[in-house]
Design a protein around this motif. Structure first.
Motif, PDB file in Angstrom:
ATOM      1  N   GLU A  11     -62.465 -40.192   0.026  1.00 11.00           N
ATOM      2  CA  GLU A  11     -63.730 -40.419   0.727  1.00 11.00           C
ATOM      3  C   GLU A  11     -63.470 -41.105   2.050  1.00 11.00           C
ATOM      4  OE1 GLU A  11     -66.600 -42.408  -1.724  1.00 11.00           O
ATOM      5  OE2 GLU A  11     -66.818 -40.655  -3.025  1.00 11.00           O
ATOM      6  N   ILE A  12     -64.096 -40.577   3.096  1.00  9.53           N
ATOM      7  CA  ILE A  12     -64.046 -41.173   4.417  1.00  9.53           C
ATOM      8  C   ILE A  12     -65.374 -41.909   4.582  1.00  9.53           C
ATOM      9  CG2 ILE A  12     -63.850 -40.742   6.895  1.00  9.53           C
ATOM     10  CD1 ILE A  12     -62.832 -38.017   4.551  1.00  9.53           C
ATOM     11  N   ALA A  13     -65.309 -43.182   4.949  1.00  8.59           N
ATOM     12  CA  ALA A  13     -66.522 -43.996   5.033  1.00  8.59           C
ATOM     13  C   ALA A  13     -66.551 -44.811   6.319  1.00  8.59           C
ATOM     14  CB  ALA A  13     -66.607 -44.925   3.826  1.00  8.59           C
ATOM     15  N   GLU A  14     -67.762 -45.130   6.748  1.00  5.36           N
ATOM     16  CA  GLU A  14     -67.984 -45.984   7.908  1.00  5.36           C
ATOM     17  C   GLU A  14     -68.162 -47.430   7.429  1.00  5.36           C
ATOM     18  OE1 GLU A  14     -70.726 -42.992  10.570  1.00  5.36           O
ATOM     19  OE2 GLU A  14     -71.711 -44.216   9.036  1.00  5.36           O
ATOM     20  N   SER A  15     -67.688 -48.370   8.241  1.00  5.56           N
ATOM     21  CA  SER A  15     -67.944 -49.790   8.020  1.00  5.56           C
ATOM     22  C   SER A  15     -68.725 -50.292   9.223  1.00  5.56           C
ATOM     23  CB  SER A  15     -66.634 -50.559   7.881  1.00  5.56           C
ATOM     24  OG  SER A  15     -66.904 -51.930   7.685  1.00  5.56           O
ATOM     25  N   TYR A  16     -69.847 -50.960   8.973  1.00  9.43           N
ATOM     26  CA  TYR A  16     -70.769 -51.345  10.034  1.00  9.43           C
ATOM     27  C   TYR A  16     -70.569 -52.780  10.503  1.00  9.43           C
ATOM     28  CZ  TYR A  16     -73.008 -47.097   8.509  1.00  9.43           C
ATOM     29  OH  TYR A  16     -73.250 -45.797   8.173  1.00  9.43           O
ATOM     30  N   PHE A  53     -62.705 -45.760   7.122  1.00 10.31           N
ATOM     31  CA  PHE A  53     -61.575 -45.912   6.210  1.00 10.31           C
ATOM     32  C   PHE A  53     -61.573 -44.782   5.199  1.00 10.31           C
ATOM     33  CE2 PHE A  53     -65.123 -48.292   4.541  1.00 10.31           C
ATOM     34  CZ  PHE A  53     -65.128 -48.019   3.193  1.00 10.31           C
ATOM     35  N   ILE A  54     -60.419 -44.583   4.598  1.00 11.56           N
ATOM     36  CA  ILE A  54     -60.235 -43.552   3.576  1.00 11.56           C
ATOM     37  C   ILE A  54     -59.868 -44.243   2.274  1.00 11.56           C
ATOM     38  CG2 ILE A  54     -58.879 -41.547   2.849  1.00 11.56           C
ATOM     39  CD1 ILE A  54     -58.289 -41.081   5.878  1.00 11.56           C
ATOM     40  N   ASP A  55     -60.581 -43.922   1.209  1.00 11.43           N
ATOM     41  CA  ASP A  55     -60.282 -44.408  -0.138  1.00 11.43           C
ATOM     42  C   ASP A  55     -59.992 -43.222  -1.046  1.00 11.43           C
ATOM     43  OD1 ASP A  55     -60.448 -47.213  -0.079  1.00 11.43           O
ATOM     44  OD2 ASP A  55     -62.624 -47.175  -0.267  1.00 11.43           O
ATOM     45  N   LYS A  56     -59.188 -43.443  -2.048  1.00  9.51           N
ATOM     46  CA  LYS A  56     -58.874 -42.422  -3.049  1.00  9.51           C
ATOM     47  C   LYS A  56     -59.688 -42.712  -4.316  1.00  9.51           C
ATOM     48  CE  LYS A  56     -54.980 -40.451  -5.600  1.00  9.51           C
ATOM     49  NZ  LYS A  56     -53.529 -40.582  -5.839  1.00  9.51           N
ATOM     50  N   TRP A  57     -60.307 -41.659  -4.849  1.00  5.03           N
ATOM     51  CA  TRP A  57     -61.119 -41.773  -6.064  1.00  5.03           C
ATOM     52  C   TRP A  57     -60.599 -40.815  -7.123  1.00  5.03           C
ATOM     53  CZ3 TRP A  57     -65.423 -44.942  -6.796  1.00  5.03           C
ATOM     54  CH2 TRP A  57     -65.787 -45.691  -5.678  1.00  5.03           C
ATOM     55  N   GLN A  58     -60.788 -41.206  -8.377  1.00 10.54           N
ATOM     56  CA  GLN A  58     -60.398 -40.368  -9.512  1.00 10.54           C
ATOM     57  C   GLN A  58     -61.445 -40.495 -10.613  1.00 10.54           C
ATOM     58  OE1 GLN A  58     -56.549 -42.276 -10.068  1.00 10.54           O
ATOM     59  NE2 GLN A  58     -55.556 -40.450  -9.262  1.00 10.54           N
ATOM     60  N   LEU A  59     -61.445 -39.527 -11.503  1.00 14.25           N
ATOM     61  CA  LEU A  59     -62.357 -39.577 -12.645  1.00 14.25           C
ATOM     62  C   LEU A  59     -61.644 -40.146 -13.857  1.00 14.25           C
ATOM     63  CD1 LEU A  59     -64.164 -36.136 -12.403  1.00 14.25           C
ATOM     64  CD2 LEU A  59     -65.055 -38.376 -11.783  1.00 14.25           C
ATOM     65  N   SER A  60     -62.342 -41.014 -14.585  1.00 17.86           N
ATOM     66  CA  SER A  60     -61.798 -41.510 -15.848  1.00 17.86           C
ATOM     67  C   SER A  60     -61.990 -40.437 -16.918  1.00 17.86           C
ATOM     68  CB  SER A  60     -62.508 -42.796 -16.258  1.00 17.86           C
ATOM     69  OG  SER A  60     -63.857 -42.524 -16.583  1.00 17.86           O
ATOM     70  N   ASP A  61     -61.478 -40.689 -18.095  1.00 22.62           N
ATOM     71  CA  ASP A  61     -61.598 -39.719 -19.192  1.00 22.62           C
ATOM     72  C   ASP A  61     -63.048 -39.413 -19.548  1.00 22.62           C
ATOM     73  OD1 ASP A  61     -58.857 -39.495 -19.369  1.00 22.62           O
ATOM     74  OD2 ASP A  61     -58.684 -40.968 -20.981  1.00 22.62           O
ATOM     75  N   ASP A  62     -63.958 -40.377 -19.304  1.00 21.51           N
ATOM     76  CA  ASP A  62     -65.374 -40.138 -19.622  1.00 21.51           C
ATOM     77  C   ASP A  62     -66.163 -39.677 -18.390  1.00 21.51           C
ATOM     78  OD1 ASP A  62     -65.609 -42.461 -18.143  1.00 21.51           O
ATOM     79  OD2 ASP A  62     -66.692 -43.576 -19.672  1.00 21.51           O
ATOM     80  N   TRP A  63     -65.464 -39.177 -17.367  1.00 15.75           N
ATOM     81  CA  TRP A  63     -66.055 -38.627 -16.146  1.00 15.75           C
ATOM     82  C   TRP A  63     -66.714 -39.670 -15.254  1.00 15.75           C
ATOM     83  CZ3 TRP A  63     -64.669 -33.872 -14.773  1.00 15.75           C
ATOM     84  CH2 TRP A  63     -64.173 -33.040 -15.777  1.00 15.75           C
ATOM     85  N   THR A  64     -66.301 -40.922 -15.381  1.00 20.29           N
ATOM     86  CA  THR A  64     -66.798 -41.973 -14.510  1.00 20.29           C
ATOM     87  C   THR A  64     -65.917 -42.045 -13.269  1.00 20.29           C
ATOM     88  OG1 THR A  64     -67.556 -43.250 -16.410  1.00 20.29           O
ATOM     89  CG2 THR A  64     -67.292 -44.447 -14.340  1.00 20.29           C
ATOM     90  N   PRO A  65     -66.495 -41.950 -12.053  1.00 18.19           N
ATOM     91  CA  PRO A  65     -65.674 -42.070 -10.851  1.00 18.19           C
ATOM     92  C   PRO A  65     -65.168 -43.496 -10.670  1.00 18.19           C
ATOM     93  CG  PRO A  65     -67.942 -41.441 -10.295  1.00 18.19           C
ATOM     94  CD  PRO A  65     -67.881 -41.649 -11.764  1.00 18.19           C
ATOM     95  N   LEU A  66     -63.883 -43.623 -10.434  1.00 17.65           N
ATOM     96  CA  LEU A  66     -63.256 -44.928 -10.244  1.00 17.65           C
ATOM     97  C   LEU A  66     -62.390 -44.915  -8.997  1.00 17.65           C
ATOM     98  CD1 LEU A  66     -61.992 -45.446 -13.897  1.00 17.65           C
ATOM     99  CD2 LEU A  66     -64.009 -46.504 -12.862  1.00 17.65           C
ATOM    100  N   LYS A  67     -62.497 -45.970  -8.183  1.00 18.77           N
ATOM    101  CA  LYS A  67     -61.625 -46.087  -7.015  1.00 18.77           C
ATOM    102  C   LYS A  67     -60.204 -46.340  -7.504  1.00 18.77           C
ATOM    103  CE  LYS A  67     -63.033 -48.670  -3.642  1.00 18.77           C
ATOM    104  NZ  LYS A  67     -63.252 -49.720  -2.630  1.00 18.77           N
ATOM    105  N   ASP A  68     -59.244 -45.638  -6.933  1.00 18.65           N
ATOM    106  CA  ASP A  68     -57.838 -45.823  -7.286  1.00 18.65           C
ATOM    107  C   ASP A  68     -57.362 -47.125  -6.634  1.00 18.65           C
ATOM    108  OD1 ASP A  68     -55.087 -45.817  -7.534  1.00 18.65           O
ATOM    109  OD2 ASP A  68     -54.862 -43.692  -7.048  1.00 18.65           O
ATOM    110  N   ARG A  69     -57.243 -48.182  -7.419  1.00 17.59           N
ATOM    111  CA  ARG A  69     -56.877 -49.507  -6.899  1.00 17.59           C
ATOM    112  C   ARG A  69     -55.414 -49.559  -6.446  1.00 17.59           C
ATOM    113  NH1 ARG A  69     -61.622 -51.639  -5.632  1.00 17.59           N
ATOM    114  NH2 ARG A  69     -63.030 -51.569  -7.373  1.00 17.59           N
TER     115      ARG A  69
END
Length: 84
Positions: A11-16, A53-69
């Motif tokens: 995800e590409i996001a803006e910071s204000y 900024f760019i963050d990486k996201w993944q799905l957990s086993d129960d399909w919950t989106p989680l940021k890759d820490r």
């Protein structure tokens, strides 16, 4: 299974500058696509954007989106000089 979910995405996001908030502006399948999108970002279109900024996201086993820490967010600083 919900077909619009992806296993990994970026995800590409803006910071204000005015309120410190953020907002996602684009999602891509690969880091290369995310970097390309970030490099083409027009900072003049939104004067209150401090950086994107760019963050990486993944799905957990129960399909919950989680940021890759384990992924260190990539930050792009604007090239233009901001007026005070």
């Amino acid at each position: 299974m919900n077909e619009h979910y992806k296993e990994t995405w970026y995800e590409i996001a803006e910071s204000y500058t005015d309120d410190g908030g953020t907002m996602t502006i684009e999602s891509t399948d690969t880091l290369e696509e995310a970097k390309e999108c970030a490099s083409n970002y027009d900072f003049s279109a939104e004067p209150n954007v401090d950086f994107i900024f760019i963050d990486k996201w993944q799905l957990s086993d129960d399909w919950t989106p989680l940021k890759d820490r384990g992924f260190e967010a990539l930050i792009t600083k604007p090239i233009k000089n901001k007026k005070a």
